[in-house]
Enzyme design. Structure first.
Site, mmCIF file in Angstrom:
data_model
loop_
_atom_site.group_PDB
_atom_site.id
_atom_site.type_symbol
_atom_site.label_atom_id
_atom_site.label_comp_id
_atom_site.label_asym_id
_atom_site.label_seq_id
_atom_site.Cartn_x
_atom_site.Cartn_y
_atom_site.Cartn_z
ATOM 1 N N ASN A 41 -8.973 20.448 -39.521
ATOM 2 C CA ASN A 41 -10.390 20.775 -39.615
ATOM 3 C C ASN A 41 -11.076 20.433 -38.296
ATOM 4 O OD1 ASN A 41 -13.125 20.974 -40.259
ATOM 5 N ND2 ASN A 41 -13.140 19.050 -41.407
ATOM 6 N N GLU A 76 -21.138 6.790 -48.022
ATOM 7 C CA GLU A 76 -21.553 7.742 -49.050
ATOM 8 C C GLU A 76 -21.595 7.108 -50.447
ATOM 9 O OE1 GLU A 76 -19.409 11.432 -48.962
ATOM 10 O OE2 GLU A 76 -19.783 11.735 -46.832
ATOM 11 N N TYR A 106 -5.630 16.328 -52.451
ATOM 12 C CA TYR A 106 -4.967 17.478 -51.835
ATOM 13 C C TYR A 106 -4.396 18.376 -52.930
ATOM 14 C CZ TYR A 106 -5.269 14.720 -47.557
ATOM 15 O OH TYR A 106 -5.727 13.988 -46.487
#
Length: 180
Positions: free
Chosen positions: A127, A162, A99
């Site tokens: 989001n 990922e 952040y």
């Protein structure tokens, strides 16, 4: 008119929302701010946009690295939130950013002395296009896996999928033991 469609991901059911052929929302069922900013939506699973988004998600969850630029996105939010979400789109697959890093990037881009990492966190949390705008790739500057509107368990699963070694994050093992 806003149309919605369902998607069954390996990590839980998702709701996608599109308007005029543009994706405006994608949420894990039950996540914080689920379905925010959509009302009077009509279910429609087979329209061209929903099919395209579902194919993108199929590729993503199959371990491929589809580019978010393939999809027309129009998340609703303030100029500041839009700026934060633009930075999120720049985070490469399999990478993380803090952040604080996002706050410093925004300060530099806007010619400001400082931007609050906490305010950035609020924008990340709101989001409306989960996974495609990869807010799950944002971590705490202190090395902790901090919140995710879809749940920390999903954040961990997405990062692991990922190829990110979550053991490098403080408290990750404890968080993953509580994961569903």
């Amino acid at each position: 008119m806003i149309y919605t469609a369902s998607y069954s991901s390996p990590f839980g059911d998702m709701l996608l929302a599109q308007k005029d052929g543009v994706l405006v929302g994608l949420w894990f069922e039950g996540q914080k701010y689920y379905g925010a900013a959509i009302s009077d939506a009509v279910p429609k699973d087979d329209d061209k946009t929903s099919v395209k988004v579902k194919r993108w998600l199929d590729r993503y969850f199959a371990g491929q690295k589809p580019d978010a630029a393939e999809l027309a996105l129009a998340p609703a939010g303030s100029d500041f939130r839009q700026a934060v979400w633009a930075v999120l789109r720049e985070i490469p697959y399999g990478k993380t950013i803090s952040y604080g890093d996002i706050a410093r990037m925004l300060a530099k881009r806007k010619g400001l002395a400082w931007v609050s990492a906490r305010v950035v966190g609020g924008a990340v949390a709101h989001n409306p296009v989960s996974v495609i705008i990869p807010c799950h790739r944002v971590v705490g500057s202190d090395g902790k896996l901090t919140g995710y509107a879809g749940g920390i368990d999903k954040k961990i699963k997405l990062l692991e999928m990922e190829g990110i070694d979550i053991t490098m994050f403080k408290d990750a093992r404890r968080a993953s033991k509580g994961a569903v």
